[in-house]
Design a protein around this motif. Structure first.
Motif, mmCIF file in Angstrom:
data_model
loop_
_atom_site.group_PDB
_atom_site.id
_atom_site.type_symbol
_atom_site.label_atom_id
_atom_site.label_comp_id
_atom_site.label_asym_id
_atom_site.label_seq_id
_atom_site.Cartn_x
_atom_site.Cartn_y
_atom_site.Cartn_z
ATOM 1 N N ILE A 49 -12.439 42.505 47.497
ATOM 2 C CA ILE A 49 -12.569 43.890 47.043
ATOM 3 C C ILE A 49 -13.139 43.932 45.629
ATOM 4 C CG2 ILE A 49 -11.285 45.967 46.426
ATOM 5 C CD1 ILE A 49 -9.401 45.236 48.809
ATOM 6 N N ALA A 50 -12.635 43.078 44.756
ATOM 7 C CA ALA A 50 -13.147 43.057 43.378
ATOM 8 C C ALA A 50 -14.620 42.666 43.350
ATOM 9 C CB ALA A 50 -12.317 42.089 42.530
ATOM 10 N N GLY A 51 -15.003 41.670 44.146
ATOM 11 C CA GLY A 51 -16.401 41.250 44.195
ATOM 12 C C GLY A 51 -17.309 42.339 44.728
ATOM 13 N N CYS A 52 -16.873 42.988 45.780
ATOM 14 C CA CYS A 52 -17.682 44.070 46.343
ATOM 15 C C CYS A 52 -17.733 45.262 45.396
ATOM 16 C CB CYS A 52 -17.131 44.481 47.702
ATOM 17 S SG CYS A 52 -17.391 43.234 48.983
ATOM 18 N N PHE A 53 -16.622 45.520 44.706
ATOM 19 C CA PHE A 53 -16.623 46.633 43.750
ATOM 20 C C PHE A 53 -17.594 46.377 42.607
ATOM 21 C CE2 PHE A 53 -15.137 49.029 40.067
ATOM 22 C CZ PHE A 53 -15.158 50.310 40.598
ATOM 23 N N ALA A 54 -17.741 45.115 42.221
ATOM 24 C CA ALA A 54 -18.705 44.798 41.157
ATOM 25 C C ALA A 54 -20.122 45.220 41.582
ATOM 26 C CB ALA A 54 -18.662 43.309 40.827
ATOM 27 N N PHE A 55 -20.475 44.957 42.837
ATOM 28 C CA PHE A 55 -21.780 45.386 43.343
ATOM 29 C C PHE A 55 -21.846 46.908 43.413
ATOM 30 C CE2 PHE A 55 -22.275 40.995 44.339
ATOM 31 C CZ PHE A 55 -23.636 40.788 44.444
ATOM 32 N N TRP A 56 -20.767 47.540 43.863
ATOM 33 C CA TRP A 56 -20.696 49.003 43.929
ATOM 34 C C TRP A 56 -20.906 49.595 42.537
ATOM 35 C CZ3 TRP A 56 -19.756 52.494 47.945
ATOM 36 C CH2 TRP A 56 -19.448 53.787 47.567
ATOM 37 N N ALA A 57 -20.217 49.014 41.543
ATOM 38 C CA ALA A 57 -20.333 49.517 40.174
ATOM 39 C C ALA A 57 -21.771 49.395 39.670
ATOM 40 C CB ALA A 57 -19.375 48.756 39.246
#
Length: 107
Positions: free
Chosen positions: A14-22
């Motif tokens: 989730i944190a890794g994907c959120f970094a891309f989302w951000a």
């Protein structure tokens, strides 16, 4: 060990994907991708720690844990309280993951 590996993997994914989302959706710096990629690598590594005979079963059971973690992220990180449908769906997914993990199988 399985529960810790699954929870750690979910948080890392989730944190890794959120970094891309951000980066892509919230106009954050491209440097958000550095910890994001590291987090996604950690996610993949943690899933290899699960003591299971088949990778597919490990990934399938993990899916329920991921969904529960994503709903928790929605609430804790994004400030959006899950509604009853989020919670009912999460419960169904966790029940499915439990069946996959602990269902009786021939020896």
């Amino acid at each position: 060990m399985t529960a810790f590996a699954y929870l750690g993997a979910a948080l890392a994914e989730i944190a890794g994907c959120f970094a891309f989302w951000a980066w892509l959706r919230l106009d954050r710096s491209v440097w958000w991708l550095v910890p994001g990629i590291a987090s996604l690598c950690l996610f993949a590594y943690l899933l290899t720690l699960v003591d299971a005979e088949h990778a597919g079963r490990t990934y399938a059971a993990y899916g329920g844990v991921y969904i529960a973690s994503a709903v928790a992220w929605l609430w804790l990180a994004e400030g959006m309280r899950p509604d009853r449908w989020d919670l009912i769906g999460t419960a169904i997914c966790l029940a499915g993951a439990a069946i996959i993990l602990w269902g009786p199988r021939p020896a």
